[in-house]
Design a protein around this motif. Structure first.
Motif, PDB file in Angstrom:
ATOM      1  N   ALA A  17      67.575  53.642  -0.481  1.00 56.68           N
ATOM      2  CA  ALA A  17      66.863  52.929   0.580  1.00 56.68           C
ATOM      3  C   ALA A  17      66.229  53.912   1.560  1.00 56.68           C
ATOM      4  CB  ALA A  17      67.822  52.001   1.319  1.00 56.68           C
ATOM      5  N   THR A  18      65.083  53.520   2.103  1.00 52.96           N
ATOM      6  CA  THR A  18      64.449  54.260   3.202  1.00 52.96           C
ATOM      7  C   THR A  18      64.937  53.663   4.510  1.00 52.96           C
ATOM      8  OG1 THR A  18      62.498  54.720   1.857  1.00 52.96           O
ATOM      9  CG2 THR A  18      62.255  54.914   4.247  1.00 52.96           C
ATOM     10  N   LYS A  19      65.384  54.514   5.438  1.00 53.20           N
ATOM     11  CA  LYS A  19      65.990  54.018   6.675  1.00 53.20           C
ATOM     12  C   LYS A  19      65.188  54.478   7.893  1.00 53.20           C
ATOM     13  CE  LYS A  19      70.599  54.053   4.590  1.00 53.20           C
ATOM     14  NZ  LYS A  19      71.977  54.615   4.643  1.00 53.20           N
ATOM     15  N   PHE A  20      64.925  53.532   8.778  1.00 46.26           N
ATOM     16  CA  PHE A  20      64.253  53.813  10.046  1.00 46.26           C
ATOM     17  C   PHE A  20      65.248  53.532  11.171  1.00 46.26           C
ATOM     18  CE2 PHE A  20      60.961  52.757   6.998  1.00 46.26           C
ATOM     19  CZ  PHE A  20      60.003  53.738   7.228  1.00 46.26           C
ATOM     20  N   TYR A  21      65.641  54.597  11.875  1.00 54.10           N
ATOM     21  CA  TYR A  21      66.691  54.467  12.881  1.00 54.10           C
ATOM     22  C   TYR A  21      66.100  54.126  14.252  1.00 54.10           C
ATOM     23  CZ  TYR A  21      69.631  56.600   9.315  1.00 54.10           C
ATOM     24  OH  TYR A  21      70.309  56.862   8.157  1.00 54.10           O
ATOM     25  N   ARG A  22      66.988  53.902  15.202  1.00 54.25           N
ATOM     26  CA  ARG A  22      66.579  53.547  16.573  1.00 54.25           C
ATOM     27  C   ARG A  22      65.676  54.634  17.146  1.00 54.25           C
ATOM     28  NH1 ARG A  22      68.664  54.962  21.447  1.00 54.25           N
ATOM     29  NH2 ARG A  22      70.458  55.947  20.412  1.00 54.25           N
ATOM     30  N   SER A  23      64.594  54.192  17.782  1.00 55.39           N
ATOM     31  CA  SER A  23      63.631  55.129  18.354  1.00 55.39           C
ATOM     32  C   SER A  23      64.086  55.605  19.731  1.00 55.39           C
ATOM     33  CB  SER A  23      62.259  54.452  18.482  1.00 55.39           C
ATOM     34  OG  SER A  23      61.371  55.277  19.197  1.00 55.39           O
ATOM     35  N   SER A  24      63.849  56.876  20.018  1.00 54.82           N
ATOM     36  CA  SER A  24      64.118  57.426  21.347  1.00 54.82           C
ATOM     37  C   SER A  24      62.897  57.316  22.245  1.00 54.82           C
ATOM     38  CB  SER A  24      64.544  58.895  21.236  1.00 54.82           C
ATOM     39  OG  SER A  24      63.506  59.660  20.622  1.00 54.82           O
ATOM     40  N   GLY A  25      61.845  56.660  21.740  1.00 55.35           N
ATOM     41  CA  GLY A  25      60.624  56.469  22.516  1.00 55.35           C
ATOM     42  C   GLY A  25      59.365  56.604  21.687  1.00 55.35           C
ATOM     43  N   ALA A  26      59.414  57.466  20.662  1.00 57.98           N
ATOM     44  CA  ALA A  26      58.242  57.670  19.812  1.00 57.98           C
ATOM     45  C   ALA A  26      58.172  56.620  18.710  1.00 57.98           C
ATOM     46  CB  ALA A  26      58.286  59.065  19.206  1.00 57.98           C
ATOM     47  N   LYS A  27      56.960  56.341  18.266  1.00 58.34           N
ATOM     48  CA  LYS A  27      56.742  55.407  17.166  1.00 58.34           C
ATOM     49  C   LYS A  27      56.763  56.162  15.847  1.00 58.34           C
ATOM     50  CE  LYS A  27      53.424  52.529  17.705  1.00 58.34           C
ATOM     51  NZ  LYS A  27      52.035  52.049  17.837  1.00 58.34           N
ATOM     52  N   ALA A  28      57.412  55.592  14.849  1.00 59.78           N
ATOM     53  CA  ALA A  28      57.416  56.161  13.502  1.00 59.78           C
ATOM     54  C   ALA A  28      56.344  55.457  12.673  1.00 59.78           C
ATOM     55  CB  ALA A  28      58.781  55.997  12.854  1.00 59.78           C
ATOM     56  N   THR A  29      55.516  56.235  11.986  1.00 56.59           N
ATOM     57  CA  THR A  29      54.461  55.670  11.148  1.00 56.59           C
ATOM     58  C   THR A  29      54.568  56.236   9.742  1.00 56.59           C
ATOM     59  OG1 THR A  29      52.962  55.450  13.043  1.00 56.59           O
ATOM     60  CG2 THR A  29      51.974  55.366  10.850  1.00 56.59           C
ATOM     61  N   GLN A  30      54.577  55.341   8.754  1.00 60.68           N
ATOM     62  CA  GLN A  30      54.580  55.761   7.348  1.00 60.68           C
ATOM     63  C   GLN A  30      53.375  55.140   6.672  1.00 60.68           C
ATOM     64  OE1 GLN A  30      58.284  56.207   5.074  1.00 60.68           O
ATOM     65  NE2 GLN A  30      57.458  54.730   3.620  1.00 60.68           N
ATOM     66  N   ARG A  31      52.480  55.998   6.168  1.00 61.52           N
ATOM     67  CA  ARG A  31      51.267  55.546   5.482  1.00 61.52           C
ATOM     68  C   ARG A  31      51.398  55.845   3.999  1.00 61.52           C
ATOM     69  NH1 ARG A  31      49.228  57.718  10.327  1.00 61.52           N
ATOM     70  NH2 ARG A  31      48.046  56.201  11.566  1.00 61.52           N
ATOM     71  N   GLN A  32      51.106  54.839   3.195  1.00 58.12           N
ATOM     72  CA  GLN A  32      51.203  54.970   1.745  1.00 58.12           C
ATOM     73  C   GLN A  32      49.867  54.555   1.134  1.00 58.12           C
ATOM     74  OE1 GLN A  32      55.950  53.836   1.543  1.00 58.12           O
ATOM     75  NE2 GLN A  32      54.472  52.186   1.384  1.00 58.12           N
ATOM     76  N   ARG A  33      49.197  55.509   0.481  1.00 57.20           N
ATOM     77  CA  ARG A  33      47.892  55.254  -0.131  1.00 57.20           C
ATOM     78  C   ARG A  33      48.042  55.402  -1.643  1.00 57.20           C
ATOM     79  NH1 ARG A  33      42.295  55.693   1.492  1.00 57.20           N
ATOM     80  NH2 ARG A  33      40.967  56.123  -0.310  1.00 57.20           N
ATOM     81  N   LEU A  34      47.811  54.309  -2.356  1.00 57.85           N
ATOM     82  CA  LEU A  34      47.992  54.273  -3.803  1.00 57.85           C
ATOM     83  C   LEU A  34      46.631  54.027  -4.448  1.00 57.85           C
ATOM     84  CD1 LEU A  34      51.053  51.814  -3.797  1.00 57.85           C
ATOM     85  CD2 LEU A  34      51.073  54.284  -3.371  1.00 57.85           C
ATOM     86  N   THR A  35      46.179  54.974  -5.269  1.00 58.34           N
ATOM     87  CA  THR A  35      44.866  54.882  -5.896  1.00 58.34           C
ATOM     88  C   THR A  35      45.022  54.893  -7.409  1.00 58.34           C
ATOM     89  OG1 THR A  35      43.875  56.093  -4.034  1.00 58.34           O
ATOM     90  CG2 THR A  35      42.579  55.925  -6.045  1.00 58.34           C
ATOM     91  N   VAL A  36      44.421  53.909  -8.069  1.00 57.66           N
ATOM     92  CA  VAL A  36      44.508  53.802  -9.525  1.00 57.66           C
ATOM     93  C   VAL A  36      43.092  53.647 -10.074  1.00 57.66           C
ATOM     94  CG1 VAL A  36      45.654  52.669 -11.461  1.00 57.66           C
ATOM     95  CG2 VAL A  36      46.688  52.570  -9.180  1.00 57.66           C
ATOM     96  N   VAL A  37      42.639  54.647 -10.810  1.00 60.17           N
ATOM     97  CA  VAL A  37      41.291  54.633 -11.368  1.00 60.17           C
ATOM     98  C   VAL A  37      41.401  54.425 -12.881  1.00 60.17           C
ATOM     99  CG1 VAL A  37      39.128  55.900 -11.610  1.00 60.17           C
ATOM    100  CG2 VAL A  37      40.521  56.199  -9.548  1.00 60.17           C
ATOM    101  N   GLY A  38      41.364  53.172 -13.300  1.00 62.11           N
ATOM    102  CA  GLY A  38      41.401  52.864 -14.720  1.00 62.11           C
ATOM    103  C   GLY A  38      42.747  53.018 -15.393  1.00 62.11           C
ATOM    104  N   GLY A  39      43.775  53.414 -14.636  1.00 66.17           N
ATOM    105  CA  GLY A  39      45.103  53.605 -15.201  1.00 66.17           C
ATOM    106  C   GLY A  39      46.054  52.490 -14.815  1.00 66.17           C
ATOM    107  N   THR A  40      47.337  52.812 -14.836  1.00 67.68           N
ATOM    108  CA  THR A  40      48.387  51.838 -14.566  1.00 67.68           C
ATOM    109  C   THR A  40      49.392  52.425 -13.590  1.00 67.68           C
ATOM    110  OG1 THR A  40      48.208  50.766 -16.726  1.00 67.68           O
ATOM    111  CG2 THR A  40      50.303  50.544 -15.579  1.00 67.68           C
TER     112      THR A  40
END
Length: 207
Positions: A17-40
């Motif tokens: 599992a991916t875990k995001f814990y309590r923030s001390s003030g800063a925002k956590a950002t996770q960006r996921q870019r998935l590109t599929v060109v003719g594949g699977t």
């Protein structure tokens, strides 16, 4: 970032599992870019767990080109229900988008803030687990086939639709284990029909 080229295939998962814990003030950002060109691409990460007090943005973008095929899911757990800990403080923003040849097919946005988003009628109605599975297919018989395979005890927790060549299964309930079990069952049924491959669970799920 994940990129799959012409005639290539990949199954991507996570060891736990991916875990995001309590923030001390800063925002956590996770960006996921998935590109599929003719594949699977099979995008099957294990669940995300958001501890009370977390301030998180989870942004997933899928770009399909040509004859690309895709099966993917995201399972989000607000708080830690097995420890009776709810997501009564914090903020979570989920964005998911899927494009085919530059045209939007699915654009979703869910924002939850403190207990209001978790318990309101317009939010999750007190259910801490929200999950979505999507798969590219034009087979109009699949929704009924999948609905018939869902155990009767879970049919009120899972909805399945097929719109614009995209099958969408949504889970809203109280158990991460149930969400994973249902999605794995659906994936095993979809894989031979969508990808012409027999199902084979990644070994890392069992280590």
């Amino acid at each position: 970032r994940v990129a799959v080229g012409e005639d290539a295939s990949a199954l991507v998962t996570t060891p736990g599992a991916t875990k995001f814990y309590r923030s001390s003030g800063a925002k956590a950002t996770q960006r996921q870019r998935l590109t599929v060109v003719g594949g699977t691409l099979e995008w099957l990460p294990q669940e995300n767990i958001f501890f009370s007090g977390a301030d998180v943005e989870l942004l997933t973008s899928v770009y399909l080109e040509g004859a690309a095929t895709f099966i993917g899911w995201e399972i989000n757990c607000l708080g830690r229900p097995v420890n009776c800990e709810s997501f009564d403080q914090g903020r979570a923003l989920f964005k998911f988008s899927l494009f085919r040849d530059g045209h939007p097919v699915l654009l979703e946005r869910l924002q939850l803030a403190d207990a209001k988003g978790l318990y309101s009628a317009a939010g999750l109605r007190g259910h801490p687990i929200v999950a979505t599975l999507v798969a590219t297919t034009m087979n109009r018989d699949l929704p009924e086939l999948l609905r018939a395979a869902i155990p009767e005890a879970q049919r009120h927790e899972l909805g399945i639709t097929l719109v614009d060549g995209l099958l969408i299964a949504r889970y809203l309930g109280d158990s991460t284990a149930t969400a994973k079990r249902l999605f794995t069952m659906i994936w095993k049924l979809l894989r031979p029909m969508v990808l012409q491959r027999s199902p084979c669970e990644p070994r890392i799920w069992h280590t």
